[in-house]
Design an enzyme around this catalytic site. Sequence first.
Site, PDB file in Angstrom:
ATOM      1  N   CYS A 281       0.848  -1.189   0.000  1.00 53.35           N
ATOM      2  CA  CYS A 281       0.000   0.000   0.000  1.00 53.35           C
ATOM      3  C   CYS A 281       0.891   1.249   0.000  1.00 53.35           C
ATOM      4  O   CYS A 281       1.816   1.359  -0.789  1.00 53.35           O
ATOM      5  CB  CYS A 281      -0.962  -0.060   1.178  1.00 53.35           C
ATOM      6  N   LEU A 282       0.646   2.214   0.900  1.00 52.59           N
ATOM      7  CA  LEU A 282       1.486   3.405   0.923  1.00 52.59           C
ATOM      8  C   LEU A 282       2.918   3.086   1.323  1.00 52.59           C
ATOM      9  O   LEU A 282       3.834   3.851   1.019  1.00 52.59           O
ATOM     10  CB  LEU A 282       0.892   4.443   1.883  1.00 52.59           C
TER      11      LEU A 282
END
Length: 548
Positions: A281-282
């Site tokens: 993800c991030l």
Amino acid sequence: MLAWLDWHLHLSFSPGKQAELLRLLENQLYEWPLLLSQIAGNQGMLTDEQIQTSDTRFKSESWSNWPYNLISRQFLQAQSFWDSATTGVRGVSSHHENVVNFAARQWLDMIAPANFYPTNPEVQRKTFEEFGANLWRGLQNWGSDVRKGVAQQIHKSETNEDLPFRPGQDVAISEGKVVFSNHLIELIQYAPATETVFSQPVLIVPSWIMKYYILDLSPHNSMVKFLTAQGFTVFIISWRNPDSLDRDLGMDDYVQSGFYAALKEVSKRCDGASVHTAGYCLGGTLLAIGMAGLPSLEESGEITVASMTLLAAQTDFTEPGELGLFIDESQLAMLDALMWKQGYLDGQQMAGSFQLLNSKDLVWSRNMRRYLLGEAEKSNDLMSWNSDTTRMPYRMHSEYLNHLFLHNDLAQGRYRLNGRTVSLKAINTPLFVVGTEKDHVSPWRSVYKIHSLSDVTVDFILASGGHNAGIVAAPGNPKCSFYTSKTLMPGEAVPSPDEWLNAAQRTNGSWWLHWSSWLANQNSDHVPARQLAEEFEFASAPGTYIFQ
């Protein structure tokens, strides 16, 4: 209101669109005589073929009986009308069109007949069968939720003891030790599960908007446990949960004190071996930024990286999915004002945004089952992890929303790390990239764009499932499958996402096995297993930051 005004003004002087909507209304009205005759002929019932809806709210057989079949059909027609009315109006900006369409869907989901006792036959039948006991249980469920919400507002946090699956007891129980710590991270090294291990270790960079243990859930679906069983030395970053004193931590801090600090420690502990990196993800976006600025460290001889894996991680944010609905100049000004006072974005505030992306299931259908049917909420380790929220510092949150989501600086070659502009073209290690089919947070077509932003070989995998369940896809799960195609070499023409999918092959099973083989092919040398010291100055896994 700005989006609504933009849509309303342009629709008011779009006679073509108005005529299209009138024709749609006429066609919907023409359906009713045939529909009523079919209901009369079937003695008040409609068959599944006549209902023709994939909407799970109306799948129960009860909805095929009169008058609920008419109620559900009327609602589905209204839903279709407003979807058409809020899209395709010439002159409306793309962002405002998406916002208006999203808002219309939110209102429709709220007033759906399935949400109310008088118009929901399932609830009425349950009430009749149980003499109202379901409504009594629903009232108790509602009271419990209200008490929990009030407690969270008072204490501004939820402790790990409130979770159905508690870290260190039910989940995040893989054996390991914290081997490095600073103000921002704890670095965990896991105990080996084999006598020899691959010489090159694996460093996992999870997103800081979630607790790391999504990758170390229960033993049967722990990515950490899987990798150690495959013969890898595994390290993972556990991010600190920031508070108001951390308001000035920025993206540079997360790269320097987070990824770079962990990478140096892993390399030191593994005798200078090249490191396989993986970001989720991030965390994957942060990994890509760090890798783009890494050549200076590599040239100094401090570090070498063997490969980079991106798990549901975007590097180009031109198509961020429905999350982009919440991101424009006006929204960011509001968020900055909100965060300025408290110094961070609260986890509950962020969770609310994600719930809105799928409010039909995560809000209204849940409330119907819990308060009207009186059903107890069935939790699992993934759902429990999802409720273990985190905070984000004011500066970092503002920077990544502005520079990534709003202005797309990383993909456009404008992103600055420690005062220097960095480019994804500088990444010089092979890439393994995973997208997931039903991802509302990192749409796979957006993740796929890394092909055009890098100059290295890219192996792309499209996994079944959504943003979380698609990544937590352990071997043995019968629902898992994934698509693969040929490795794209530097300089090759990049097919469009749909062209890639048409040419890809579907495989039943977990993509974890495919990834493990790919890592093994990058790294064939073995060394004796790296044992953990019995006595160490830091805590044992899962560390201390996970409990903040």
